[in-house]
Design a protein around this motif. Structure first.
Motif, PDB file in Angstrom:
ATOM      1  N   ALA A 126      -1.771  -4.631   9.876  1.00 42.86           N
ATOM      2  CA  ALA A 126      -1.519  -5.436   8.676  1.00 42.86           C
ATOM      3  C   ALA A 126      -2.712  -5.392   7.719  1.00 42.86           C
ATOM      4  CB  ALA A 126      -1.210  -6.874   9.090  1.00 42.86           C
ATOM      5  N   VAL A 127      -3.911  -5.504   8.259  1.00 38.30           N
ATOM      6  CA  VAL A 127      -5.107  -5.513   7.410  1.00 38.30           C
ATOM      7  C   VAL A 127      -5.277  -4.168   6.710  1.00 38.30           C
ATOM      8  CG1 VAL A 127      -7.621  -5.658   7.413  1.00 38.30           C
ATOM      9  CG2 VAL A 127      -6.280  -7.279   8.764  1.00 38.30           C
ATOM     10  N   LEU A 128      -5.163  -3.081   7.440  1.00 39.22           N
ATOM     11  CA  LEU A 128      -5.401  -1.765   6.838  1.00 39.22           C
ATOM     12  C   LEU A 128      -4.313  -1.395   5.838  1.00 39.22           C
ATOM     13  CD1 LEU A 128      -6.827   0.237   9.866  1.00 39.22           C
ATOM     14  CD2 LEU A 128      -8.065  -0.730   7.923  1.00 39.22           C
ATOM     15  N   ARG A 129      -3.111  -1.902   6.010  1.00 37.60           N
ATOM     16  CA  ARG A 129      -2.089  -1.665   4.989  1.00 37.60           C
ATOM     17  C   ARG A 129      -2.478  -2.332   3.672  1.00 37.60           C
ATOM     18  NH1 ARG A 129       2.315   0.950   6.526  1.00 37.60           N
ATOM     19  NH2 ARG A 129       2.717   1.195   8.756  1.00 37.60           N
ATOM     20  N   LYS A 130      -3.100  -3.493   3.745  1.00 32.86           N
ATOM     21  CA  LYS A 130      -3.604  -4.127   2.521  1.00 32.86           C
ATOM     22  C   LYS A 130      -4.728  -3.299   1.907  1.00 32.86           C
ATOM     23  CE  LYS A 130      -2.643  -8.913   3.938  1.00 32.86           C
ATOM     24  NZ  LYS A 130      -3.261 -10.242   4.260  1.00 32.86           N
ATOM     25  N   VAL A 131      -5.655  -2.839   2.765  1.00 34.21           N
ATOM     26  CA  VAL A 131      -6.780  -2.040   2.267  1.00 34.21           C
ATOM     27  C   VAL A 131      -6.286  -0.781   1.556  1.00 34.21           C
ATOM     28  CG1 VAL A 131      -8.794  -0.680   2.963  1.00 34.21           C
ATOM     29  CG2 VAL A 131      -8.374  -2.917   4.014  1.00 34.21           C
ATOM     30  N   SER A 132      -5.238  -0.174   2.067  1.00 34.13           N
ATOM     31  CA  SER A 132      -4.751   1.104   1.536  1.00 34.13           C
ATOM     32  C   SER A 132      -4.114   0.994   0.160  1.00 34.13           C
ATOM     33  CB  SER A 132      -3.749   1.718   2.511  1.00 34.13           C
ATOM     34  OG  SER A 132      -2.538   0.969   2.554  1.00 34.13           O
ATOM     35  N   GLN A 133      -3.936  -0.220  -0.339  1.00 33.92           N
ATOM     36  CA  GLN A 133      -3.245  -0.397  -1.621  1.00 33.92           C
ATOM     37  C   GLN A 133      -4.102  -0.024  -2.825  1.00 33.92           C
ATOM     38  OE1 GLN A 133      -1.802  -4.442  -1.555  1.00 33.92           O
ATOM     39  NE2 GLN A 133      -0.423  -4.062   0.187  1.00 33.92           N
TER      40      GLN A 133
END
Length: 441
Positions: A126-133
């Motif tokens: 979940a965290v890395l999906r936010k970072v990837s934005q």
């Protein structure tokens, strides 16, 4: 468990283990990497990937932590350390390397699942999906607009010390950017034992003994494997060149390296001394570092001995040497390219202790130098407290010492005192070495 661990990419596992060693054991990245690469059987592109992932993650830790803090609903101090290490690795793949987002996220999630738990893996996903934005530049604008410390991932106090030392705010971003560039490997041919022409690579612009490798393992170069050449930053080579090149009045046979560990400068100095009929005493306080010096000097001519001794209370006669090198222990803020963890380990209070030691070492070196002889004072730090202020303090206390200009043909390298030299990674492609030449009157 064994089957799941085999599914984790070995290069990413190596990087994860490096971060753990740095965090738990106070290991150095460049020393932890080789053993782990061997353990996991990595070479070539896989080894290069693991090296960049580990080193780059540590360099950019400050920026990544600021971004992660914006993506996590609790303080980073509350995140399990192993999970935070993995998240930082994921950030570097997403924001600092050419790794596809799905690969960066899925491999990091696999790593967390293997090393922590399935629940932690879901959190990491979940965290890395936010970072990837967003990309890195957009994230920095969002979380810390105008903040050089976050933008270039340096502690704020380090940024301020480098700004004062540089004396040019316009060049500060270039210096900070250079600190985040992985340095190329530089070799040195030890005179009388090897020639620069036999080493692969491009000749260094300032040192007459160096080459810069385009790539590959330096240990596979025959002259390096045989100890006739070594791996040494061009700035460090220039320290030995300057120490050997200054003129002395009268006898010139007794040389001393007062803080010789780990031995790179001592090896070059000994080679230069041997060519001129002189001999070098290499002195080092810490026994394990003295052992590294002995290894560096194995088979070398021009060596009078390696001594384990405290440079502030040395077991040598006063005025016993013609020339002395003091490569003083320092904050190491001039070598952040090759020691990425140093920026996060050093604290402002370290300066006060180091400055006291530096002054004592320089004073001791001058006592050991005969009248007419020289002392070359060097630090791998441009911080003014460790450079200009140390030299000024010693000069103010001693009427028998004079500061003399250094004769190094390096452009745009004027130091903070007349005649001193300050090298810079963004100008010269070297570590930020400071050099000052003092003569015993």
């Amino acid at each position: 468990m064994a089957d799941r661990r085999r599914s984790v990419d070995p290069a990413r596992m190596v990087a994860f283990e490096v971060l753990k060693a740095v965090r738990v054991d106070d290991a150095y990245t460049n020393l932890a990497l080789p053993g782990l690469l061997r353990r996991y059987g990595l070479s070539g592109r896989d080894a290069a990937f693991a090296t960049e992932l580990a080193s780059g993650t540590i360099r950019w830790q400050g920026a990544y932590d600021a971004i992660l803090a914006a993506c996590i609903d609790r303080p980073l101090a509350k995140v399990e350390a192993k999970v935070l290490d993995a998240l930082r690795l994921g950030c570097h793949q997403l924001l600092g390397m050419r790794v596809a987002a799905h690969a960066a996220i899925s491999t990091t999630v696999d790593l967390v699942r293997d090393r922590v738990s399935a629940g932690a893996a879901g959190f990491a996903n979940a965290v890395l999906r936010k970072v990837s934005q967003q990309d890195l530049a957009a994230w920095v604008v969002q979380v810390a607009p105008g903040d050089l410390a976050v933008a270039w991932s340096h502690p704020a106090w380090v940024v301020e010390e480098l700004r004062l030392a540089l004396g040019d705010d316009a060049q500060l971003p270039a210096l900070l950017a250079a600190d985040n560039e992985a340095p190329r490997v530089t070799l040195v041919a030890r005179p009388g034992r090897a020639t620069r022409e036999e080493l692969p690579g491009e000749p260094t612009p300032f040192s007459p003994y160096g080459v810069t490798l385009a790539g590959g393992d330096p240990g596979q170069v025959p002259a390096v494997a045989e100890g006739r050449a070594g791996v040494q930053d061009e700035g460090s080579q220039l320290v030995a060149v300057a120490a050997a090149g200054a003129s002395v009045e009268g006898s010139d046979t007794r040389w001393l390296d007062l803080c010789a560990g780990p031995g790179g400068k001592a090896a070059l100095l000994a080679a230069l001394a041997a060519q001129r009929g002189a001999s070098l005493v290499a002195s080092e306080r810490q026994p394990h570092r003295a052992g590294l010096v002995r290894r560096s000097l194995t088979g070398a001519d021009g060596v009078a001995g390696v001594v384990t001794a405290d440079g502030t209370a040395p077991p040598y006669r006063a005025a016993a040497f013609d020339r002395v090198l003091v490569d003083a222990p320092c904050t190491g803020l001039g070598a952040l390219r090759r020691r990425p963890e140093a920026r996060w380990r050093r604290r402002p209070q370290d300066l006060a202790e180091l400055v006291v030691l530096q002054r004592r070492l320089l004073d001791s070196a001058l006592d050991l130098t005969r009248p007419g002889g020289i002392v070359l004072y060097a630090t791998c730090s441009p911080v003014l407290a460790e450079t200009r202020e140390v030299v000024e303090a010693v000069l103010a206390e001693r009427a028998d010492v004079a500061l003399e200009p250094l004769d190094l043909t390096v452009p745009d390298a004027a130091g903070p005192l007349p005649g001193t030299v300050q090298l810079w990674p963004h100008r010269h492609g070297t570590d930020a070495m400071f050099l000052a030449l003092l003569r015993r009157a």
